[in-house]
Design an enzyme around this catalytic site. Sequence first.
Site, short mmCIF file in Angstrom:
data_model
loop_
_atom_site.label_atom_id
_atom_site.label_comp_id
_atom_site.label_asym_id
_atom_site.label_seq_id
_atom_site.Cartn_x
_atom_site.Cartn_y
_atom_site.Cartn_z
N GLN A 198 32.87 -6.73 -43.05
CA GLN A 198 32.01 -7.33 -42.04
C GLN A 198 31.29 -8.56 -42.61
O GLN A 198 30.61 -9.26 -41.88
CB GLN A 198 30.98 -6.31 -41.56
CG GLN A 198 31.59 -5.09 -40.89
CD GLN A 198 30.56 -4.02 -40.61
OE1 GLN A 198 29.82 -4.10 -39.63
NE2 GLN A 198 30.48 -3.02 -41.47
N ASP A 241 30.97 -13.85 -46.52
CA ASP A 241 30.66 -14.62 -47.73
C ASP A 241 31.86 -14.95 -48.61
O ASP A 241 31.75 -15.74 -49.55
CB ASP A 241 29.59 -13.90 -48.56
CG ASP A 241 29.95 -12.44 -48.84
OD1 ASP A 241 31.09 -12.15 -49.20
OD2 ASP A 241 29.05 -11.57 -48.67
N HIS A 294 34.32 -10.40 -39.11
CA HIS A 294 33.31 -11.23 -38.44
C HIS A 294 33.42 -12.70 -38.80
O HIS A 294 32.47 -13.46 -38.61
CB HIS A 294 31.91 -10.70 -38.75
CG HIS A 294 31.66 -9.33 -38.20
ND1 HIS A 294 30.64 -8.51 -38.64
CD2 HIS A 294 32.32 -8.63 -37.24
CE1 HIS A 294 30.67 -7.37 -37.97
NE2 HIS A 294 31.69 -7.41 -37.13
N CYS A 315 33.81 -32.59 -34.13
CA CYS A 315 35.26 -32.47 -34.22
C CYS A 315 35.90 -33.83 -33.87
O CYS A 315 35.25 -34.71 -33.29
CB CYS A 315 35.74 -31.39 -33.25
SG CYS A 315 37.53 -31.14 -33.23
#
Length: 240
Positions: free
Chosen positions: A97, A100, A115, A143
């Site tokens: 989850q 990092d 996630h 973008c």
Amino acid sequence: MFKLTKDQIDSIKKIVFVTGAGISQESGIPTFRGKDGLWRKHDAMKLATIDAFYDNPKLVWEWYNERRANIFASKPNLGHKAIAELEKYVKVAVLTQNIDGLHQKVGSTEVLELHGSIIKIKCSVCNYKEEMTSEISEILPLCKCGNILRPDVVWFGESLPQDVWQKAMILASQCDLMVIVGTSLVVSPANTLPIYAKQNNAILIEINPENTEMSSEMDLVIRNTGAISLPEFVSLFKKN
């Protein structure tokens, strides 16, 4: 500490780890729901929803840039290293989850980021995605299509990437042992993964200093941290 028989260990061919913020806490990354958790200091609805992003993208980006700087400075701990080392002895998959990237940084080869990832960005409109290798200089990165880029993470109210979730369910339902490390098991649908493992008669082990929503369903509960407990867990397979 780990009360597994030799026969049980011999029968384990596939191990799935389900990891949460607790495993990275010992690398200096704050958890969300602990006593010093991020959600005690910040309003999640103002920082981790698509509506919050559209209302104040600058605030959301500032918060994620602060978290990203902390994560870039963090290093995998003994818990992450132990999970990666275990691949020498048995097939291992990590369903995390966490956003990092520390499992990948230490060498785990099969990691599903349920996630998303804080080191990836995507367009809020088109299909553009990119991995970041350094800090973003623009306050509001755009973008090529002209729309605002956003962190490639799953916010409250958003669905998990379906390809990732489908694979996670399959891995959970095929494992012989599931080790749940550092997660409170309150966030859906990740908290259903132990149920899929249990349906395959897998052994369930929880490693967490605190009681969780599913502690009573576990075959073995270790009330300690991943950095302390997981090296000992790996030693069971070394001896074997």
